[in-house]
Design a protein around this motif. Structure first.
Motif, PDB file in Angstrom:
ATOM      1  N   PRO A  90       0.163  -1.237   0.245  1.00 45.18           N
ATOM      2  CA  PRO A  90      -0.227   0.057   0.207  1.00 45.18           C
ATOM      3  C   PRO A  90       0.828   1.111   0.397  1.00 45.18           C
ATOM      4  N   LYS A 117       2.068   1.771  -3.503  1.00 40.67           N
ATOM      5  CA  LYS A 117       1.147   2.069  -4.234  1.00 40.67           C
ATOM      6  C   LYS A 117       0.560   3.462  -4.314  1.00 40.67           C
ATOM      7  N   THR A 118       0.870   3.891  -2.798  1.00 37.32           N
ATOM      8  CA  THR A 118       0.402   5.710  -2.540  1.00 37.32           C
ATOM      9  C   THR A 118       1.034   5.934  -3.042  1.00 37.32           C
ATOM     10  N   TYR A 171       0.707   6.724  -7.233  1.00 38.39           N
ATOM     11  CA  TYR A 171       0.079   7.136  -7.181  1.00 38.39           C
ATOM     12  C   TYR A 171       0.086   8.389  -6.869  1.00 38.39           C
ATOM     13  N   PRO A 228      -7.555   5.768  -5.034  1.00 40.79           N
ATOM     14  CA  PRO A 228      -7.098   5.861  -3.993  1.00 40.79           C
ATOM     15  C   PRO A 228      -8.020   7.712  -3.533  1.00 40.79           C
ATOM     16  N   VAL A 277      -5.846  10.744  -2.660  1.00 38.61           N
ATOM     17  CA  VAL A 277      -4.341  11.705  -4.071  1.00 38.61           C
ATOM     18  C   VAL A 277      -5.357  12.924  -4.583  1.00 38.61           C
TER      19      VAL A 277
END
Length: 142
Positions: free
Chosen positions: A67, A70-71, A74, A103, A106
């Motif tokens: 996570p 991935k964050t 993004y 998400p 973002v």
């Protein structure tokens, strides 16, 4: 109308979001709009499908199940695409930006940036888990 679409993934990937974006681009161009798609550069990058402009962003490429990574990926993509979009707005004009994002937070970061520069923005949060909406009784389904 000049429309900028920000989507981490785009055709030729076969993910549902890519098909949705491609259909949206096709329809907007049929209606006489000038569309620019900001998307992540990948091994499958291609030329325009419908006459849209495609601007590829060199993102970090952390798209993993972690996570945090991935964050970061993004955020990196959407910040870079927003900066490039702002440059396009200042050079060539632009009417609206459409952000497609998984998400939601973002999109909040981008919303703050776009408010500063005062251009119209639409956020389309793509919820990958609609069963969560039903399970928490946000919407009632069958």
């Amino acid at each position: 109308m000049k429309i900028h679409i920000h989507s981490l993934r785009y055709y030729p990937s076969f993910k549902p979001q890519c098909r949705l974006v491609a259909d949206l681009v096709s329809e907007l161009i049929k209606r006489g709009n000038e569309v620019t798609v900001f998307t992540a550069k990948n091994k499958q990058s291609c030329n325009s499908l419908y006459g849209e402009n495609i601007i590829y962003i060199n993102n970090l490429g952390f798209l993993s199940e972690n996570p945090l990574l991935k964050t970061i990926d993004y955020i990196s993509f959407y910040m870079q695409s927003t900066i490039k979009s702002l440059l396009c707005h200042f050079r060539n004009g632009g009417d609206i930006d459409l952000y497609l994002s998984g998400p939601g937070f973002v999109s909040f970061i981008i919303m703050v940036a776009t408010k500063i520069f005062k251009f119209k923005t639409i956020f389309w949060i793509l919820d990958r888990y609609p069963d969560v909406i039903f399970r928490n009784r946000i919407l009632k389904g069958q």
